[in-house]
Scaffold this motif. Structure first.
Motif, PDB file in Angstrom:
ATOM      1  N   ALA A   5       0.731  -1.260  -0.050  1.00  0.00           N
ATOM      2  CA  ALA A   5      -0.131  -0.081   0.001  1.00  0.00           C
ATOM      3  C   ALA A   5       0.814   1.278  -0.049  1.00  0.00           C
ATOM      4  CB  ALA A   5      -0.576   0.085   1.028  1.00  0.00           C
ATOM      5  N   SER A   6       0.291   2.233  -0.447  1.00  0.00           N
ATOM      6  CA  SER A   6       1.173   3.601  -0.635  1.00  0.00           C
ATOM      7  C   SER A   6      -0.101   4.708  -0.688  1.00  0.00           C
ATOM      8  CB  SER A   6       1.943   3.671  -1.851  1.00  0.00           C
ATOM      9  OG  SER A   6       1.412   3.443  -2.943  1.00  0.00           O
ATOM     10  N   GLY A   7       0.397   6.107  -0.512  1.00  0.00           N
ATOM     11  CA  GLY A   7      -0.358   7.146  -0.702  1.00  0.00           C
ATOM     12  C   GLY A   7      -0.826   7.760   0.385  1.00  0.00           C
ATOM     13  N   GLY A   8      -0.437   7.289   1.866  1.00  0.00           N
ATOM     14  CA  GLY A   8      -0.734   7.758   2.961  1.00  0.00           C
ATOM     15  C   GLY A   8       0.208   9.059   3.134  1.00  0.00           C
ATOM     16  N   LEU A  19      -5.261   6.193  -1.474  1.00  0.00           N
ATOM     17  CA  LEU A  19      -4.490   5.039  -1.363  1.00  0.00           C
ATOM     18  C   LEU A  19      -4.263   4.010  -2.505  1.00  0.00           C
ATOM     19  CD1 LEU A  19      -5.449   4.447   2.333  1.00  0.00           C
ATOM     20  CD2 LEU A  19      -3.756   6.060   1.403  1.00  0.00           C
ATOM     21  N   CYS A  21      -2.845  -0.037  -3.576  1.00  0.00           N
ATOM     22  CA  CYS A  21      -2.501  -1.149  -3.031  1.00  0.00           C
ATOM     23  C   CYS A  21      -2.217  -2.002  -4.152  1.00  0.00           C
ATOM     24  CB  CYS A  21      -3.382  -1.837  -2.363  1.00  0.00           C
ATOM     25  SG  CYS A  21      -2.961  -3.450  -1.513  1.00  0.00           S
ATOM     26  N   TRP A  35     -10.368  -2.688   2.416  1.00  0.00           N
ATOM     27  CA  TRP A  35      -9.278  -1.749   3.039  1.00  0.00           C
ATOM     28  C   TRP A  35      -9.916  -1.773   4.272  1.00  0.00           C
ATOM     29  CZ3 TRP A  35      -5.189   0.560   1.141  1.00  0.00           C
ATOM     30  CH2 TRP A  35      -4.880   0.806  -0.083  1.00  0.00           C
ATOM     31  N   ARG A  37      -8.745  -0.123   8.652  1.00  0.00           N
ATOM     32  CA  ARG A  37      -7.841   0.786   9.195  1.00  0.00           C
ATOM     33  C   ARG A  37      -7.919   0.337  10.716  1.00  0.00           C
ATOM     34  NH1 ARG A  37     -11.487   6.446   8.729  1.00  0.00           N
ATOM     35  NH2 ARG A  37     -13.014   5.813  10.276  1.00  0.00           N
ATOM     36  N   TYR A  79      -7.741   0.581  -5.051  1.00  0.00           N
ATOM     37  CA  TYR A  79      -7.562   1.975  -4.694  1.00  0.00           C
ATOM     38  C   TYR A  79      -8.685   2.211  -3.896  1.00  0.00           C
ATOM     39  CZ  TYR A  79      -5.034   2.450  -9.094  1.00  0.00           C
ATOM     40  OH  TYR A  79      -3.985   2.441  -9.922  1.00  0.00           O
ATOM     41  N   TYR A  93      -3.700   2.529   7.566  1.00  0.00           N
ATOM     42  CA  TYR A  93      -4.583   1.932   6.535  1.00  0.00           C
ATOM     43  C   TYR A  93      -4.252   0.655   6.042  1.00  0.00           C
ATOM     44  CZ  TYR A  93      -8.043   5.976   6.757  1.00  0.00           C
ATOM     45  OH  TYR A  93      -8.973   6.789   7.605  1.00  0.00           O
ATOM     46  N   THR A 119      -0.309   1.842   5.793  1.00  0.00           N
ATOM     47  CA  THR A 119       0.135   3.104   5.437  1.00  0.00           C
ATOM     48  C   THR A 119      -0.385   4.267   6.232  1.00  0.00           C
ATOM     49  OG1 THR A 119       0.653   4.786   3.437  1.00  0.00           O
ATOM     50  CG2 THR A 119      -1.450   3.441   3.574  1.00  0.00           C
ATOM     51  N   VAL A 121      -2.115   7.415   7.586  1.00  0.00           N
ATOM     52  CA  VAL A 121      -2.845   8.705   7.096  1.00  0.00           C
ATOM     53  C   VAL A 121      -3.134   9.300   8.523  1.00  0.00           C
ATOM     54  CG1 VAL A 121      -5.227   9.486   6.354  1.00  0.00           C
ATOM     55  CG2 VAL A 121      -4.063   7.513   5.228  1.00  0.00           C
TER      56      VAL A 121
END
Length: 125
Positions: A5-8, A19, A21, A35, A37, A79, A93, A119, A121
């Motif tokens: 995962a990325s985007g945090g 986000l 993945c 997803w 959290r 996403y 997340y 990731t 947030v």
């Protein structure tokens, strides 16, 4: 199977994040994906998922209307578009994939057998 995962990041209240993945070793389109959290000191909560059969989506009440889950089958990527973020959305997340989930279990973390590392947030007020 690996999920990354990325985007945090850090965003002000009312802002947006997306986000991503990316999965390797399993097809996102052929499995149930979701997803979750975990906020500090709390349990891991389901947010949104796409069921493998028919691709139906499910959302937790807390994010319905603000978050949108989607997938790019060609990129094997999941996403989570998050809009109108609130301080209470602050959490780590996680993306998850299940090869065995049935409709009744798709919102429970125990139904998912593969997890990304998470990731962060953070939403500031």
């Amino acid at each position: 199977v690996q999920l990354q995962a990325s985007g945090g990041g850090l965003v002000q209240a009312g802002g947006s994040l997306r986000l991503s993945c990316t999965a390797s070793g399993r097809s996102i389109s052929r499995n149930t994906v979701a997803w979750f959290r975990r906020a500090a000191g709390k349990d891991r909560d389901f947010l949104a998922g796409i069921f493998r059969s028919g691709g139906s989506t499910t959302y937790a009440d807390s994010v319905k209307g603000r978050f949108t889950i989607s997938r790019d089958n060609a990129e094997n990527t999941l996403y989570l578009q998050m809009n109108d973020l609130k301080p209470e959305d602050t959490a780590v997340y996680y993306c998850a994939l299940s090869t065995t989930a049935i409709m009744s279990s798709r919102t429970t973390s125990s139904a998912y057998n593969y997890w990304g590392p998470g990731t962060q947030v953070t939403v500031s007020s």
